[in-house]
Scaffold this motif. Sequence first.
Motif, PDB file in Angstrom:
ATOM      1  N   ALA A  67       0.805  -1.236   0.000  1.00 31.70           N
ATOM      2  CA  ALA A  67       0.000   0.000   0.000  1.00 31.70           C
ATOM      3  C   ALA A  67       0.830   1.274   0.000  1.00 31.70           C
ATOM      4  O   ALA A  67       0.278   2.339   0.284  1.00 31.70           O
ATOM      5  CB  ALA A  67      -0.923   0.006   1.214  1.00 31.70           C
ATOM      6  N   SER A  85      -3.415   5.621  -3.122  1.00 29.76           N
ATOM      7  CA  SER A  85      -3.629   6.843  -2.354  1.00 29.76           C
ATOM      8  C   SER A  85      -5.076   7.323  -2.455  1.00 29.76           C
ATOM      9  O   SER A  85      -5.543   8.083  -1.599  1.00 29.76           O
ATOM     10  CB  SER A  85      -2.682   7.953  -2.820  1.00 29.76           C
ATOM     11  N   ILE A  87      -7.564   5.007  -2.631  1.00 33.45           N
ATOM     12  CA  ILE A  87      -8.324   3.971  -1.930  1.00 33.45           C
ATOM     13  C   ILE A  87      -8.201   4.135  -0.419  1.00 33.45           C
ATOM     14  O   ILE A  87      -9.183   4.087   0.308  1.00 33.45           O
ATOM     15  CB  ILE A  87      -7.830   2.573  -2.349  1.00 33.45           C
ATOM     16  N   MET A  88      -6.982   4.327   0.052  1.00 32.52           N
ATOM     17  CA  MET A  88      -6.731   4.484   1.498  1.00 32.52           C
ATOM     18  C   MET A  88      -5.589   5.483   1.688  1.00 32.52           C
ATOM     19  O   MET A  88      -4.447   5.093   1.909  1.00 32.52           O
ATOM     20  CB  MET A  88      -6.403   3.142   2.155  1.00 32.52           C
ATOM     21  N   THR A  90      -4.673   7.636   4.055  1.00 31.05           N
ATOM     22  CA  THR A  90      -3.916   7.683   5.313  1.00 31.05           C
ATOM     23  C   THR A  90      -2.923   6.536   5.391  1.00 31.05           C
ATOM     24  O   THR A  90      -1.757   6.720   5.783  1.00 31.05           O
ATOM     25  CB  THR A  90      -4.871   7.628   6.516  1.00 31.05           C
ATOM     26  N   VAL A  91      -3.363   5.348   5.014  1.00 31.17           N
ATOM     27  CA  VAL A  91      -2.468   4.188   5.019  1.00 31.17           C
ATOM     28  C   VAL A  91      -1.312   4.424   4.056  1.00 31.17           C
ATOM     29  O   VAL A  91      -0.148   4.141   4.373  1.00 31.17           O
ATOM     30  CB  VAL A  91      -3.233   2.904   4.638  1.00 31.17           C
ATOM     31  N   ASP A 349     -12.975  -4.658   2.194  1.00 31.47           N
ATOM     32  CA  ASP A 349     -12.334  -3.358   2.383  1.00 31.47           C
ATOM     33  C   ASP A 349     -10.830  -3.485   2.186  1.00 31.47           C
ATOM     34  O   ASP A 349     -10.215  -4.465   2.632  1.00 31.47           O
ATOM     35  CB  ASP A 349     -12.636  -2.846   3.795  1.00 31.47           C
ATOM     36  N   ARG A 351      -8.238  -1.958   3.460  1.00 30.23           N
ATOM     37  CA  ARG A 351      -7.423  -2.035   4.681  1.00 30.23           C
ATOM     38  C   ARG A 351      -7.540  -3.404   5.341  1.00 30.23           C
ATOM     39  O   ARG A 351      -6.540  -3.964   5.809  1.00 30.23           O
ATOM     40  CB  ARG A 351      -7.852  -0.934   5.653  1.00 30.23           C
TER      41      ARG A 351
END
Length: 396
Positions: A67, A85, A87-88, A90-91, A349, A351
């Motif tokens: 990720a 970036s 899709i998630m 913060t991750v 999901d 994450r």
Amino acid sequence: MSLQDAERRTSIPRGVLSGLRQPLPPRAEPVRPTRVAAVRDRAGRRLYAIDGIRLLAALMVAVHHYAGTNRVDQPGNRIWDRPVSDIMPTVFRFASYGWIGVEIFFVISGFVICMSCWGRSPRQFFTSRVIRLYPAYWFAIVFTTAVLVALPGVWGRLRTRDILLNFTMLQSGSGVMNVDGVYWTLWSELRFYLLFLVVVWSGLTYRKVVVFCCVWGAAAMLAPISKLPLLELVANPEGAWYFIAGLSLYLMHRFGQDLLLWGILALAWLMGQRELGIRIDEVEHVSGWRGSVLIFTVFLLAMVAIALGATDRVRWKWLVTAGALTYPLYLMHYAAGTTLINRLRDTMDARLLVVSVIAGFLLLSWLVHRFVERPVARLLKRGLDTSFARLRNASG
């Protein structure tokens, strides 16, 4: 009665009676004058905190590959099909720094190799490296190849002859691609082992390891401007300073701190931050230099605390298992893991998917450690010990 017989019968150390006929005693290895007993006692203990850091570094690398890479942040990428970036975000922001786990591995390797080799012969050093590196590595090649054959479309499969050459772990020296991209770090490790074998062969001492750090560091500084491919190959300027940092930290752990060791560590940090910047500019393209240097600095400070005994009270047994999972996890997670993400990305999901894949590989790593590494390592050790014994007897 000969002098040798007298020494044997009286059980007096050889140097004592020998000193009766020698005006000057033999020179001994330098011993740090402060807190010698406490430092030497600490040098023989297992450092559980390092096992925990190793697993943390492996998890950082895994999350980065899933990720946080530039590859997975491209539109239409084969793993997520759209920028991670989006899709998630913060991750992705945190995962983009996970590649520093590799540099952490190199520092820990310098520390652990020096610690495990102290007092060992070159034969013992060679045997320990073979039984540590190859069993899980061989399994990882078979496992990754099987996954890529069963689930094509994300990564290309190598030719059979190139896959077979990968079993030697010397494919990079022959210009052959790795079955899994993460194997590139093994080439740096092998070159470090070959260089350090020279010091092991001569007998490890404080002075010899310090000289080795200085000579290797000088070669690593000169290699990029020398335009000599052989010097660059041997000096390994991309990884040398991380290994040197680990060596200096172990000397602090075993002999206590002094200005010379702090100087070597400081120079390793200065050269290391430059290498971090080069890797960001030429390879990663996703993280910032300041954040990378901050993470690396915090890690080095944690290693200093470990070396100086601040974590001696940490003796959680589960950390031993955590450390054992690190190597199989690192070897297997990338190509196979991203292939699984490609097939499962629309089922849950994102994450949760990343966490689930990592958890699955942790379980697989434990199984590999328990049912592959341990038994195969025992067989290899028995075979190598027999082979070296025959070689020694034949020489005699």
